[in-house]
Design a protein around this motif. Structure first.
Motif, PDB file in Angstrom:
ATOM      1  N   ASP A   1       0.719  -1.255  -0.164  1.00 55.12           N
ATOM      2  CA  ASP A   1       0.042   0.063  -0.036  1.00 55.12           C
ATOM      3  C   ASP A   1       0.840   1.281   0.124  1.00 55.12           C
ATOM      4  O   ASP A   1       1.722   1.388   0.798  1.00 55.12           O
ATOM      5  CB  ASP A   1      -0.882   0.024   1.344  1.00 55.12           C
TER       6      ASP A   1
ATOM      7  N   GLY B   1     -10.901   1.241   4.239  1.00 55.04           N
ATOM      8  CA  GLY B   1     -10.517   2.663   5.058  1.00 55.04           C
ATOM      9  C   GLY B   1     -10.816   2.262   6.350  1.00 55.04           C
ATOM     10  O   GLY B   1     -10.965   1.093   6.778  1.00 55.04           O
ATOM     11  N   ALA B   2     -10.200   3.205   7.125  1.00 55.17           N
ATOM     12  CA  ALA B   2     -10.039   3.023   8.545  1.00 55.17           C
ATOM     13  C   ALA B   2     -11.416   2.757   9.468  1.00 55.17           C
ATOM     14  O   ALA B   2     -11.453   1.885  10.370  1.00 55.17           O
ATOM     15  CB  ALA B   2      -9.563   4.024   9.364  1.00 55.17           C
ATOM     16  N   GLU B   3     -12.611   3.397   8.903  1.00 47.85           N
ATOM     17  CA  GLU B   3     -13.803   3.119   9.652  1.00 47.85           C
ATOM     18  C   GLU B   3     -14.489   1.751   9.514  1.00 47.85           C
ATOM     19  O   GLU B   3     -15.343   1.258  10.308  1.00 47.85           O
ATOM     20  CB  GLU B   3     -15.055   4.222   9.199  1.00 47.85           C
ATOM     21  N   TYR B   4     -14.038   1.069   8.595  1.00 43.15           N
ATOM     22  CA  TYR B   4     -14.727  -0.153   8.248  1.00 43.15           C
ATOM     23  C   TYR B   4     -14.190  -1.201   9.369  1.00 43.15           C
ATOM     24  O   TYR B   4     -13.126  -1.308   9.629  1.00 43.15           O
ATOM     25  CB  TYR B   4     -14.327  -0.593   6.961  1.00 43.15           C
ATOM     26  N   ASP B   5     -15.290  -1.807  10.059  1.00 47.99           N
ATOM     27  CA  ASP B   5     -14.824  -2.447  11.005  1.00 47.99           C
ATOM     28  C   ASP B   5     -15.239  -3.945  10.604  1.00 47.99           C
ATOM     29  O   ASP B   5     -16.192  -4.360  10.385  1.00 47.99           O
ATOM     30  CB  ASP B   5     -15.947  -2.077  12.257  1.00 47.99           C
TER      31      ASP B   5
ATOM     32  N   PRO C   1      -5.803  -6.422  10.301  1.00 49.62           N
ATOM     33  CA  PRO C   1      -6.579  -5.282  10.392  1.00 49.62           C
ATOM     34  C   PRO C   1      -6.006  -4.218   9.465  1.00 49.62           C
ATOM     35  O   PRO C   1      -6.450  -3.347   9.063  1.00 49.62           O
ATOM     36  CB  PRO C   1      -6.490  -4.926  11.694  1.00 49.62           C
ATOM     37  N   ILE C   2      -4.608  -4.298   9.347  1.00 51.08           N
ATOM     38  CA  ILE C   2      -3.939  -3.323   8.504  1.00 51.08           C
ATOM     39  C   ILE C   2      -4.542  -3.311   7.141  1.00 51.08           C
ATOM     40  O   ILE C   2      -4.518  -2.516   6.220  1.00 51.08           O
ATOM     41  CB  ILE C   2      -2.331  -3.263   8.861  1.00 51.08           C
TER      42      ILE C   2
ATOM     43  N   VAL D   1      -7.137  -5.035   5.889  1.00 57.26           N
ATOM     44  CA  VAL D   1      -8.473  -4.510   5.864  1.00 57.26           C
ATOM     45  C   VAL D   1      -8.790  -3.014   5.851  1.00 57.26           C
ATOM     46  O   VAL D   1      -9.392  -2.460   4.922  1.00 57.26           O
ATOM     47  CB  VAL D   1      -9.180  -4.923   7.009  1.00 57.26           C
ATOM     48  N   GLU D   2      -7.859  -2.106   6.527  1.00 64.89           N
ATOM     49  CA  GLU D   2      -8.047  -0.982   6.445  1.00 64.89           C
ATOM     50  C   GLU D   2      -7.613  -0.373   5.344  1.00 64.89           C
ATOM     51  O   GLU D   2      -8.225   0.707   4.556  1.00 64.89           O
ATOM     52  CB  GLU D   2      -7.036  -0.356   7.552  1.00 64.89           C
ATOM     53  N   ALA D   3      -6.344  -0.888   4.692  1.00 67.85           N
ATOM     54  CA  ALA D   3      -5.943  -0.422   3.380  1.00 67.85           C
ATOM     55  C   ALA D   3      -6.982  -0.439   2.135  1.00 67.85           C
ATOM     56  O   ALA D   3      -7.028   0.420   1.398  1.00 67.85           O
ATOM     57  CB  ALA D   3      -4.800  -1.067   2.992  1.00 67.85           C
TER      58      ALA D   3
END
Lengths: 291, 571
Positions: free
Chosen positions: B541, B566-570, B558-559, B561-563
């Protein structure tokens, strides 16, 4: 010695104006269509010889006849774009090659037509024979006049491109035909306008050029290379670069001609051309420009 | 096969008729024939560089004039007979073309075309200053005694030139020239030395033109710079090739005969308007029939180009050789990247990426758009130069190795957007890569047959690639890469846009390659497409590695998934 150098520098810079107008039309066409009109030089010659006829029959000086020459070539350019280049279909993988070959053929058609109309001898218009004294430096009035007109045309076209709606539309087509079309612009019409305008600039440049140096119907291809050298030197489609290149070439040409004669000067153009293309394929300013 | 005999027979018949006219015709007939044949020779030469190689030149007349002057100087100065002078002219032109080609062929498109035009003018100005040939005014040169002799010689030489072009078009060189013309980047990735191919073509083309020039001066017995470098010669040779069909063997010959006939007629009836007619014809052909007569015949399916080195071997003759190499996942990595970085202007596309891949394993590289995946591949195949770090193949840095050589040494790649050769068949697409690593023709044919069989395209071997559905086209690109017998295979989103069935095919082919010890690095947007094969996955990324490990675990990171989300997505 110093006077000679100063004279040559000033002459070179003034010549730059005429070169700029010669190249600017080609630049506009390349910028919008990404094609090079190989008949550009023949348009210049045709415009010049047209001005010659106007001078001989009606006694009109090139300073007056250049818009007439320009207008006629404008119409012809529109016809070429509509009848030939639009038919090729820009954007297809073989479009560049086919446009080159088509305008290569066109260049012979125009040159041969000029030959039938005006013969093959070198011709020129006697225009403002005097010169202006700047201290010890003499500057031919004709050169000053023609260069001023050429600069004026180039500047007007530039302002038109950057400050009017229509000019901006042409630039939009230059940057992305598809994008321009999706904004509702009639890109076929704009391309015809751009090609016609570029051709008209060639015609006007010819009318001014023939008052300065004699040329013949066969000079066209040489002028095409000269104009192309300028825009390649400046970075294709880059206006500032073209101006810089025109001034530089004016200087180089005037100096070589003075020092080594005109044969060397015309060989030098080609050497500069090949040298620039090989060493700096993106032009002097080192970036691919936009219109 | 039948058609190839046909071509030869027709050509031989035409030659015989020509020789008969040349030998027994009147002086005028022989002279007309000579003009025609000389122009055909020029057209054949122009076609080698502009048709086969795709470098359209508007300065072929440079070598025509060069040959004329070289022959004249040889005759006047060295007092050699005409045939020696012709040899000298041809050899000298090829020799001069070598360094010139190395310079001029760096240009392309309009730049090359106009650069060559400029070169012709430089040659002309130089020729005008040679004293022994009379400077700009020209000179007489001892010419031939009879037009019949010149016609016979011209026919002989041109027949040889046509035979050479034919042989080239059917050879490894012809194959590489076609690939270079269609897509120079993909050609390099297929192991083609495009420089060698281009320069050889340029030299051949120059030699043909120079011999035509030598013939010309020998025939007229007079030489001056403005006729030897005349623009009409250029226009005629361009038109002849266009009319007949650019890039074909017979196009220039047929077009040459037709245009010469027209030109002879024009000289007689409209000497002043000749260029207008020829120019309008050139424009019309460029606009309406760019492929010329041969192209029109091909479109109607009346003739077709015989596939180079085809057809494939019968299925039984090419047993699939799967020499299973045991998986060697613990061994030393084949390909390694160490702190690899590249920046374009201010954009850091790849930053300090470390990567290892071993023989017989697949590494998947995933990451969102713009993560630097394709840039990484361009660095690993030397299409870009890194601004930091290095790439090692078997522990040796690859920096400075030309991409085509790297492809031959074992790093094969595919491209994110399909890059197939437009004018080549499925067979030739794979063959060009196979031929660049195979020791001989037989082995190249065998390897190509095997690959096409493996990717399931053997039944469509003679189709042009653009008739294949998109998924099959990608498959063909993988086949082209596999034909290099790579030790490392770089796949750039190879499975995008494929049907499930096609993905199965690719998986089979890749499993076989991996089993034979190939290391595969695959970029994908969607991990599931390769997850079944990938032993490890590395996530990029913003040009950096953000995670690596076995697929199942990395996807839960989680990193990662965030990439992607986006950060909000849980998750």
């Amino acid at each position: 010695m110093l006077t000679t150098v100063a004279t040559l520098v000033i002459l070179g810079l003034i010549w730059g104006g005429v070169y700029l107008l010669m190249a600017e039309g080609l630049n506009l066409i390349y910028g919008v269509m990404k094609v090079v009109n190989l008949a550009h030089g023949d348009f210049i010659v045709f415009g010049g010889l047209l001005a010659l006829t106007l001078f001989e029959t009606f006694g009109v000086s090139p300073a007056v006849s250049f818009p007439i020459a320009g207008l006629l070539i404008f119409a012809f350019g529109a016809l070429v774009q509509f009848g030939v280049i639009e038919r090729i279909g820009l954007g297809r993988p073989d479009a560049e090659l086919r446009t080159l070959l088509a305008t290569f053929g066109l260049s012979y058609v125009v040159a041969n037509t000029s030959f039938l109309l005006w013969g093959s001898q070198f011709q020129s218009i006697p225009f403002l024979q005097g010169s202006i004294q700047l201290g010890t430096i003499a500057i031919p009035e004709a050169l000053l006049m023609c260069s001023a007109i050429a600069f004026a045309i180039a500047i007007v076209v530039h302002i038109w491109l950057t400050h009017t709606m229509l000019g901006k539309s042409v630039r939009a087509v230059a940057q992305s035909g598809l994008g321009a079309a999706s904004c509702g612009l009639d890109i076929v019409w704009l391309r015809i306008l751009a090609f016609a305008l570029g051709s008209a600039m060639a015609g006007s440049a010819g009318a001014l050029l023939i008052a300065l140096i004699p040329f013949q119907t066969a000079s066209g291809s040489e002028l095409t290379v000269q104009a192309f050298t300028l825009i390649a030197l400046g970075g294709l489609g880059n206006y500032g670069g073209a101006f810089l290149a025109a001034e530089l070439l004016g200087l180089v040409e005037v100096f070589t001609q003075y020092l080594y004669g005109s044969n060397a000067a015309s060989a030098l153009i080609y050497l500069v051309f090949i040298g620039v293309l090989v060493c700096r394929p993106r032009g002097l300013l080192g970036r691919v420009g936009r219109v | 096969m039948k058609q190839r005999y046909g071509e030869g027979l027709v050509f031989a018949a035409v030659l015989l008729v020509g020789l008969a006219i040349a030998g027994f015709g009147t002086g005028y007939q022989a002279q007309t024939l000579f003009q025609m044949v000389m122009m055909v020779l020029l057209a054949v030469g122009w076609n080698v560089i502009s048709g086969f190689t795709g470098y359209v030149s508007f300065g072929q007349v440079a070598f025509f004039g060069f040959g004329a002057f070289a022959a004249a100087v040889a005759i006047l100065n060295l007092d050699v007979p005409w045939y020696v002078a012709m040899g000298i002219a041809g050899a000298a032109a090829a020799l001069v073309a070598l360094p010139l080609g190395l310079i001029m062929l760096r240009l392309s498109g309009i730049f090359f075309a106009l650069g060559m035009f400029g070169l012709a003018r430089i040659f002309q100005l130089t020729a005008s200053s040679i004293d022994i040939t009379g400077g700009p005014m020209g000179t007489t040169v001892p010419g031939a005694e009879s037009p019949n002799l010149t016609a016979i010689v011209a026919i002989g030489i041109t027949a040889v030139a046509v035979a050479i072009t034919y042989a080239v078009s059917r050879s490894r060189l012809g194959l590489t020239l076609m690939a270079t013309r269609d897509d120079p980047v993909a050609a390099q990735a297929a192991g083609v030395d495009i420089w060698k191919a281009k320069v050889i073509a340029f030299c051949i083309s120059a030699a043909f033109a120079a011999v035509a020039g030598a013939l010309y001066v020998w025939n007229v017995g007079y030489l001056d710079p403005s006729s030897a470098f005349a623009g009409t010669i250029e226009l005629q040779s361009v038109l002849m090739v266009l009319a007949g069909g650019i890039g074909t063997v017979w196009g220039p010959v047929i077009g040459g005969v037709l245009v010469s006939l027209l030109s002879t007629f024009l000289w007689a009836s409209f000497p002043m308007e000749q260029q207008i007619v020829l120019g309008v014809l050139t424009m019309a052909i460029a606009v309406f029939a760019p492929t010329g007569l041969m192209g029109a015949l091909r479109q109607r399916g009346w003739i077709r180009r015989a596939p180079i080195w085809g057809p494939p071997l019968a299925a039984s003759a090419s047993p699939v050789t799967t020499t299973a190499v045991p998986r060697d996942a613990g061994g030393a990595p084949v390909l390694t990247c160490r702190k690899l970085s590249v920046r374009f202007g201010g954009v850091k596309a790849v930053t300090e990426v470390d990567l290892d891949v071993r023989a017989g394993e697949m590494l998947a590289i995933i990451g969102p758009n713009g993560a630097g995946k394709s840039s990484l591949f361009n660095l690993m195949s030397n299409f870009h130069r890194p601004t930091g770090g290095q790439v090692l193949l078997d522990g040796q840095p690859i920096l400075g190795i030309a991409p085509f050589r790297l492809a031959r040494c074992g790093i094969a790649r595919t491209f994110q957007t399909s890059r197939l050769f437009r004018s080549m068949s499925v067979w030739e697409t794979v063959l060009v890569a196979a031929a660049s690593v195979a020791p001989d023709r037989h082995e190249a044919v065998r390897a190509t047959t095997e690959i096409l069989d493996r990717i399931g395209l053997l039944d469509r071997w003679d189709d042009p690639p653009d008739l294949l559905p998109p998924g099959r086209q990608r498959l063909l690109e993988i086949g082209r890469a596999l034909a290099l017998k790579p030790r490392v295979l770089l796949l750039d989103e190879a499975m995008a846009g494929m049907t499930l069935q096609e993905i199965e095919r690719v998986h089979d082919a890749l499993r076989a390659a991996i089993a034979r010890g190939t290391a595969v690095v695959a970029i994908e947007h969607v991990l599931p497409a390769i997850a079944p094969l990938a032993a490890r996955v590395q996530v990029l990324d913003f040009g950096r590695t953000i995670a690596e490990g076995i697929p199942r675990e990395v996807l839960r990171d989680p990193i990662v998934v965030e990439a992607y989300m986006g950060a909000e997505y849980d998750a």
